[in-house]
Motif scaffolding. Structure first.
Motif, PDB file in Angstrom:
ATOM      1  N   GLY A 136       0.792  -1.222   0.000  1.00 34.78           N
ATOM      2  CA  GLY A 136       0.000   0.000   0.000  1.00 34.78           C
ATOM      3  C   GLY A 136       0.824   1.271   0.000  1.00 34.78           C
ATOM      4  N   ALA A 137       1.981   1.246   0.621  1.00 30.29           N
ATOM      5  CA  ALA A 137       2.811   2.450   0.673  1.00 30.29           C
ATOM      6  C   ALA A 137       3.286   2.880  -0.707  1.00 30.29           C
ATOM      7  N   GLN A 138       3.296   1.960  -1.652  1.00 32.07           N
ATOM      8  CA  GLN A 138       3.739   2.273  -3.009  1.00 32.07           C
ATOM      9  C   GLN A 138       2.572   2.482  -3.966  1.00 32.07           C
ATOM     10  N   CYS A 139       1.374   2.443  -3.424  1.00 34.22           N
ATOM     11  CA  CYS A 139       0.170   2.552  -4.251  1.00 34.22           C
ATOM     12  C   CYS A 139      -0.591   3.833  -3.954  1.00 34.22           C
ATOM     13  N   VAL A 140      -1.352   4.273  -4.929  1.00 30.41           N
ATOM     14  CA  VAL A 140      -2.470   5.170  -4.686  1.00 30.41           C
ATOM     15  C   VAL A 140      -3.667   4.257  -4.446  1.00 30.41           C
ATOM     16  N   VAL A 141      -4.406   4.493  -3.370  1.00 28.20           N
ATOM     17  CA  VAL A 141      -5.555   3.638  -3.055  1.00 28.20           C
ATOM     18  C   VAL A 141      -6.815   4.491  -3.095  1.00 28.20           C
ATOM     19  N   ALA A 142      -7.753   4.084  -3.922  1.00 27.41           N
ATOM     20  CA  ALA A 142      -8.967   4.870  -4.141  1.00 27.41           C
ATOM     21  C   ALA A 142     -10.206   4.093  -3.740  1.00 27.41           C
ATOM     22  N   VAL A 143     -11.180   4.798  -3.188  1.00 24.62           N
ATOM     23  CA  VAL A 143     -12.480   4.208  -2.936  1.00 24.62           C
ATOM     24  C   VAL A 143     -13.404   4.640  -4.060  1.00 24.62           C
ATOM     25  N   ASN A 144     -14.070   3.665  -4.676  1.00 28.73           N
ATOM     26  CA  ASN A 144     -15.043   3.956  -5.722  1.00 28.73           C
ATOM     27  C   ASN A 144     -16.395   4.192  -5.057  1.00 28.73           C
ATOM     28  N   ASN A 145     -16.924   5.385  -5.204  1.00 30.09           N
ATOM     29  CA  ASN A 145     -18.205   5.723  -4.595  1.00 30.09           C
ATOM     30  C   ASN A 145     -19.392   5.140  -5.357  1.00 30.09           C
ATOM     31  N   LYS A 146     -19.112   4.510  -6.499  1.00 30.80           N
ATOM     32  CA  LYS A 146     -20.152   3.836  -7.273  1.00 30.80           C
ATOM     33  C   LYS A 146     -19.929   2.331  -7.253  1.00 30.80           C
ATOM     34  N   ASP A 147     -20.889   1.590  -7.768  1.00 30.13           N
ATOM     35  CA  ASP A 147     -20.871   0.126  -7.733  1.00 30.13           C
ATOM     36  C   ASP A 147     -20.614  -0.413  -9.137  1.00 30.13           C
ATOM     37  N   ILE A 148     -19.465  -1.046  -9.333  1.00 35.25           N
ATOM     38  CA  ILE A 148     -19.168  -1.543 -10.680  1.00 35.25           C
ATOM     39  C   ILE A 148     -20.006  -2.764 -11.041  1.00 35.25           C
ATOM     40  N   THR A 149     -20.620  -3.427 -10.045  1.00 35.47           N
ATOM     41  CA  THR A 149     -21.456  -4.584 -10.366  1.00 35.47           C
ATOM     42  C   THR A 149     -22.728  -4.163 -11.095  1.00 35.47           C
ATOM     43  N   SER A 173     -16.700   6.989   4.597  1.00 34.89           N
ATOM     44  CA  SER A 173     -16.566   6.151   5.793  1.00 34.89           C
ATOM     45  C   SER A 173     -15.421   5.153   5.669  1.00 34.89           C
ATOM     46  N   LEU A 174     -14.983   4.886   4.442  1.00 32.60           N
ATOM     47  CA  LEU A 174     -13.882   3.946   4.226  1.00 32.60           C
ATOM     48  C   LEU A 174     -12.510   4.605   4.281  1.00 32.60           C
ATOM     49  N   LEU A 175     -12.470   5.914   4.464  1.00 30.71           N
ATOM     50  CA  LEU A 175     -11.181   6.593   4.487  1.00 30.71           C
ATOM     51  C   LEU A 175     -10.211   6.014   5.517  1.00 30.71           C
ATOM     52  N   PRO A 176     -10.644   5.725   6.749  1.00 27.96           N
ATOM     53  CA  PRO A 176      -9.695   5.115   7.696  1.00 27.96           C
ATOM     54  C   PRO A 176      -9.127   3.787   7.201  1.00 27.96           C
ATOM     55  N   GLU A 177      -9.947   3.005   6.494  1.00 22.81           N
ATOM     56  CA  GLU A 177      -9.455   1.731   5.947  1.00 22.81           C
ATOM     57  C   GLU A 177      -8.413   1.978   4.859  1.00 22.81           C
ATOM     58  N   LEU A 178      -8.620   3.008   4.065  1.00 17.20           N
ATOM     59  CA  LEU A 178      -7.627   3.342   3.048  1.00 17.20           C
ATOM     60  C   LEU A 178      -6.307   3.720   3.705  1.00 17.20           C
ATOM     61  N   LEU A 179      -6.364   4.504   4.757  1.00 19.45           N
ATOM     62  CA  LEU A 179      -5.139   4.943   5.425  1.00 19.45           C
ATOM     63  C   LEU A 179      -4.401   3.768   6.068  1.00 19.45           C
ATOM     64  N   ARG A 180      -5.138   2.768   6.513  1.00 24.80           N
ATOM     65  CA  ARG A 180      -4.497   1.597   7.127  1.00 24.80           C
ATOM     66  C   ARG A 180      -3.682   0.793   6.113  1.00 24.80           C
ATOM     67  N   THR A 181      -3.919   0.992   4.830  1.00 24.84           N
ATOM     68  CA  THR A 181      -3.120   0.291   3.822  1.00 24.84           C
ATOM     69  C   THR A 181      -1.687   0.813   3.789  1.00 24.84           C
ATOM     70  N   GLY A 182      -1.459   1.978   4.353  1.00 27.76           N
ATOM     71  CA  GLY A 182      -0.136   2.600   4.305  1.00 27.76           C
ATOM     72  C   GLY A 182       0.033   3.587   3.174  1.00 27.76           C
ATOM     73  N   THR A 183      -0.984   3.743   2.327  1.00 25.47           N
ATOM     74  CA  THR A 183      -0.861   4.677   1.215  1.00 25.47           C
ATOM     75  C   THR A 183      -0.724   6.101   1.718  1.00 25.47           C
ATOM     76  N   ARG A 184       0.052   6.889   0.992  1.00 23.42           N
ATOM     77  CA  ARG A 184       0.135   8.327   1.261  1.00 23.42           C
ATOM     78  C   ARG A 184      -0.915   9.089   0.473  1.00 23.42           C
ATOM     79  N   PHE A 185      -1.599   8.382  -0.417  1.00 25.90           N
ATOM     80  CA  PHE A 185      -2.520   9.057  -1.326  1.00 25.90           C
ATOM     81  C   PHE A 185      -3.876   8.359  -1.371  1.00 25.90           C
ATOM     82  N   PRO A 186      -4.699   8.546  -0.323  1.00 21.78           N
ATOM     83  CA  PRO A 186      -6.075   8.045  -0.391  1.00 21.78           C
ATOM     84  C   PRO A 186      -6.890   8.946  -1.315  1.00 21.78           C
TER      85      PRO A 186
END
Length: 261
Positions: free
Chosen positions: A150-163, A177-190
């Motif tokens: 995660g520290a080497q990734c940009v991690v994004a939450v999709n606010n829409k449903d691809i299904t 609400s998923l922002l804390p989960e994104l930060l736990r990945t270690g990414t610097r860029f949620p």
């Protein structure tokens, strides 16, 4: 090739995000999920020029067929700008990664929803080996927990449903609400991606703690991109300052800052 390390080495894509005045990854896509034309007769060069003038740090290019995209579109945008490019498509193999790099992209979308955990980890490693920043898209806490390097990734939450092929309305509160989960990945860029429909909501997401936003339809449909960006700047100045750090419940903060109506 040498295997990537666990360090979060800067890349053209992440350097651009880190230095952005407006952290808006502006998107080139030909149509929305319902097939409506988003270019409105404008040449791609005009759209790209408008994004450059608006201070976009990076440009996302949708090559997926859902949105009328092709690899030729990515090649065209790469020939028009020196900004770092993100390729958005369903990527499932190394050959696609190598092709993505050859077409001029600096980052590549990896969608957790369509990739088993092992495949996501393998493609993350391979993207880094190819010199691409993995832009990992998640939709829930379990997918965020499965992000590799995660520290080497940009991690994004999709606010829409691809299904549902992103045809239904998005949910910014769920994404926030998923922002804390994104930060736990270690990414610097949620990143918050999709369904961001007004400058005020965009500003609220940045103040809630997102380092960047990925936006396409609302910018392409705006009567005036400069006016949209000016309204965003104004909203950003008016919102309470949080230095882009999470403070309390980001979803609740977003709800409080939504415009009436």
């Amino acid at each position: 090739m040498t295997a990537p390390t666990d360090s979060a080495a800067p890349t053209a894509f992440t350097d651009a995000l880190a230095a952005a005045h407006r952290p808006l990854i502006m998107e080139v896509k030909r149509q929305d999920a319902d097939g409506r034309d988003l270019t409105r007769g404008r040449p791609v060069a005009e759209i790209v020029r408008g994004y450059e003038e608006a201070g976009a740090p990076c440009i996302s290019v949708v090559t997926g067929r859902w949105f009328g995209g092709t690899e030729d579109l990515l090649a065209e945008v790469a020939a028009l700008t020196r900004l770092p490019l993100l390729r958005k498509d369903f990527i499932t193999g190394r050959r696609q990664l190598e092709r993505t790099r050859a077409l001029g992209a600096s980052a590549v979308l990896l969608t957790a929803k369509v990739l088993p955990a092992g495949a996501l980890a393998r493609l993350t490693d391979q993207a880094l080996e190819c010199g691409l920043t993995p832009f990992v898209e998640v939709a829930d806490a379990a997918e965020a927990a499965g992000v590799h390097r995660g520290a080497q990734c940009v991690v994004a939450v999709n606010n829409k449903d691809i299904t549902t092929r992103e045809r239904l309305a998005g949910d910014l509160d769920r994404g926030a609400s998923l922002l804390p989960e994104l930060l736990r990945t270690g990414t610097r860029f949620p990143v918050s991606a999709s369904a961001i429909d007004t400058p005020e909501r965009a500003a609220a997401l940045v103040h809630a703690g997102f380092r960047a936003l990925l936006m396409g339809t609302s910018l392409l449909a705006a009567p005036s991109l400069p006016d949209w960006c000016a309204a965003y700047d104004t909203a950003l100045l008016r919102a309470p300052h949080t230095d882009r750090e999470v403070s309390g419940d980001p979803a609740r903060a977003l709800q409080r800052r939504r415009p009436a109506g």
